[in-house]
Design an enzyme around this catalytic site. Structure first.
Site, PDB file in Angstrom:
ATOM      1  N   GLY A  47       0.846  -1.172   0.083  1.00 34.81           N
ATOM      2  CA  GLY A  47       0.081  -0.117  -0.021  1.00 34.81           C
ATOM      3  C   GLY A  47       0.964   1.169  -0.068  1.00 34.81           C
ATOM      4  O   GLY A  47       2.050   1.328  -0.216  1.00 34.81           O
ATOM      5  N   HIS A  63       7.015   3.082  -8.312  1.00 37.79           N
ATOM      6  CA  HIS A  63       6.541   1.850  -8.648  1.00 37.79           C
ATOM      7  C   HIS A  63       5.235   1.598  -8.388  1.00 37.79           C
ATOM      8  O   HIS A  63       4.485   0.657  -9.158  1.00 37.79           O
ATOM      9  CB  HIS A  63       7.614   0.916  -7.673  1.00 37.79           C
ATOM     10  CG  HIS A  63       7.424  -0.493  -7.737  1.00 37.79           C
ATOM     11  ND1 HIS A  63       6.917  -1.332  -7.025  1.00 37.79           N
ATOM     12  CD2 HIS A  63       8.111  -1.386  -8.950  1.00 37.79           C
ATOM     13  CE1 HIS A  63       7.289  -2.655  -7.243  1.00 37.79           C
ATOM     14  NE2 HIS A  63       7.689  -2.646  -8.600  1.00 37.79           N
ATOM     15  N   ASP A 105       9.710  -3.284 -12.043  1.00 39.95           N
ATOM     16  CA  ASP A 105      10.589  -3.580 -11.090  1.00 39.95           C
ATOM     17  C   ASP A 105      11.987  -3.242 -11.496  1.00 39.95           C
ATOM     18  O   ASP A 105      12.648  -2.801 -10.524  1.00 39.95           O
ATOM     19  CB  ASP A 105      10.464  -5.067 -10.814  1.00 39.95           C
ATOM     20  CG  ASP A 105       9.164  -5.658 -10.433  1.00 39.95           C
ATOM     21  OD1 ASP A 105       8.379  -4.756 -10.020  1.00 39.95           O
ATOM     22  OD2 ASP A 105       9.056  -6.917 -10.326  1.00 39.95           O
TER      23      ASP A 105
END
Length: 138
Positions: A47, A63, A105
């Site tokens: 979160g 990200h 990533d």
């Protein structure tokens, strides 16, 4: 709660995206991803809310935004193809969800590497109660 879930996934050795992302971070930064970046700032970990606290936390914010654009994908569990070449991360999938997730990533791991000097231990295990400002837009 976010800490327990990610640590549980990590300890189970899931061969999915979270494991691969952690491996990228370990390779690029030389730090163990879970112990260094889990629950760092307002966005690193499960979160996120508020404003990123520093450049390292902003890597996590970006990200999260990237994962948010992975429509119809399962970014936390999908397994993609990648390798390391000459100190760089190279994503193997050419198109689609797996490519997008790998790129999210890869960019984050490089961001952590570029911003290692901003890592501040005071943001490790940072309370979400300190993350109440309005969030930046993705």
């Amino acid at each position: 709660m976010r800490t327990l879930w990610i640590v549980a996934v990590w300890l189970m050795g899931v061969e999915g995206n979270l494991f691969q992302f952690g491996n990228m971070i370990n390779h690029m930064v030389g730090k163990h991803a879970v112990w260094s970046y889990l629950s760092y700032g307002c966005y690193c970990g499960w979160g996120g809310q508020g404003k990123p606290q520093d450049a390292t936390d902003r890597c996590c914010f970006v990200h999260d935004c990237c994962y948010g654009r992975a429509n119809g994908c399962d970014p936390k569990l999908s397994t993609y193809s990648y390798n390391f070449q000459n100190g760089n991360i190279v994503c193997g999938n050419k198109y689609g969800c797996l490519r997008h997730i790998c790129e999210c990533d890869r960019v984050a791991a490089i961001c952590f590497q570029k911003n290692m000097n901003t890592y501040n231990k005071k943001y490790k295990n940072y309370s979400s109660s300190n993350c109440q400002e309005n969030s930046d837009k993705c």
